[in-house]
Design an enzyme around this catalytic site. Structure first.
Site, mmCIF file in Angstrom:
data_model
loop_
_atom_site.group_PDB
_atom_site.id
_atom_site.type_symbol
_atom_site.label_atom_id
_atom_site.label_comp_id
_atom_site.label_asym_id
_atom_site.label_seq_id
_atom_site.Cartn_x
_atom_site.Cartn_y
_atom_site.Cartn_z
ATOM 1 C CG MET A 26 -1.919 -1.168 1.173
ATOM 2 S SD MET A 26 -3.441 -0.860 2.069
ATOM 3 C CE MET A 26 -2.823 -0.590 3.711
ATOM 4 C CG ASN A 28 4.400 5.503 4.440
ATOM 5 O OD1 ASN A 28 4.281 5.212 5.622
ATOM 6 N ND2 ASN A 28 5.106 6.536 4.059
ATOM 7 C CG HIS A 33 7.004 -2.395 2.033
ATOM 8 N ND1 HIS A 33 6.898 -1.315 2.884
ATOM 9 C CD2 HIS A 33 5.799 -3.022 2.066
ATOM 10 C CE1 HIS A 33 5.682 -1.284 3.414
ATOM 11 N NE2 HIS A 33 5.003 -2.309 2.949
ATOM 12 C CE LYS A 145 7.963 -16.557 7.973
ATOM 13 N NZ LYS A 145 8.825 -17.342 8.887
#
Ligand code: PAF
Length: 278
Positions: A26, A28, A33, A145
């Site tokens: 999503m 930001n 990430h 996770k």
């Protein structure tokens, strides 16, 4: 790196590839990430990241409007991490009509823990993930996770729909003091940020207690959960749950099950989640 906003352009671009490895986000973005993107790189012939703040998974009182939109900074980081394609659709591209076809995961997976406190959350997540995996023609998809239940629900969805996609869980990335990286950490004030370490420390103390007493029964586990909730409350948190569950399906464990401890708690206006496998 190509930045694509439309489905038509995405399909055109992907027609040259056979095995997209996809990291849905999503935006930001943080180091968690980017670690997924680096992990994805050798797993496909093209690395795709999606950036879409999905209204369907936010309840009306949640932070959809204020969720940070940082596309330029995200793209710069993705390019540095080796991403080949960013798919960042506008809402009208993803949902040109109200999305009335939705994926309803089974309640035993999705009405517990996060789903209990965020009703409808996993319907929103599954619906958008199904659509994103279809649009990107993913053959491998990676999820952190840290969102342990989300990863489990998505694995089960992909399995039951017989989608030809390998789902991979990336390890939670942590700050030096142990706080799990999350886009929502940015909402914390400096004082809250200093205190936020208590959540992972609480989980670690449960891991240590369970490892020290491998034969713990349900009552002993419940006492650990209650003590953890109480000690978080006493220091100003508002915990939703601290729960020791079995890794396979997040149900209450039986002897011999591989375990995970999961927690969600609010510090000020910020709701944080974390988990540790035991
Ligand atoms: O974990 C997230 O960032 C989101 O829930 C996901 C999987 C990208 C779906 O919107």
């Amino acid at each position: 790196m190509k930045i694509i906003h439309t489905i038509a352009e995405l399909r055109e671009e992907l027609s040259a590839y056979r095995h997209p490895a996809v990291v849905p986000t999503m935006g930001n973005l943080h180091a968690g990430h980017l670690a997924l993107v680096r992990q994805a790189k050798p797993l496909g012939d093209v690395t795709v990241s999606t950036i879409f703040v999905n209204r369907l998974q936010f309840a009306p009182h949640e932070d959809f409007d204020t969720y940070p939109r940082t596309l330029d900074a995200d793209c710069a980081q993705l390019e540095a991490a080796g991403c080949d394609i960013v798919f960042a659709p506008k809402e009208a591209e993803m949902y040109p009509q109200p999305q009335t076809f939705k994926v309803h995961p089974p309640t035993e997976l999705s009405d517990i823990l996060e789903g209990h406190f965020r009703p409808g959350f996993f319907i929103g997540v599954c619906t958008v993930v199904l659509k994103l995996l279809s649009l990107t023609q993913a053959r491998t998809a990676l999820f952190g996770k840290k969102d342990y239940q989300q990863l489990m629900v998505i694995r089960n969805m992909v399995k039951q729909f017989a989608m030809p996609i390998t789902i991979i869980g990336g390890e939670t990335q942590r700050a030096e003091d142990g706080l799990a990286l999350s886009s929502r950490n940015g909402y914390l004030s400096p004082a809250e940020r200093a205190q936020a370490v208590q959540l992972s420390a609480t989980l670690r103390s449960i891991v240590e207690a369970v490892r020290a007493n491998p034969g713990m029964d349900a009552a002993a586990l419940a006492r650990l959960e209650t003590q953890a909730m109480q000690s978080l409350s006493q220091t100003g948190w508002r915990p939703d749950y601290v729960a020791v569950r079995r890794q396979a399906d997040l149900q209450p464990p039986q002897a011999g099950d591989a375990l995970v401890v999961l927690a969600a708690a609010r510090l000020g206006a910020t709701r944080l989640i974390d988990n540790l496998e035991i």
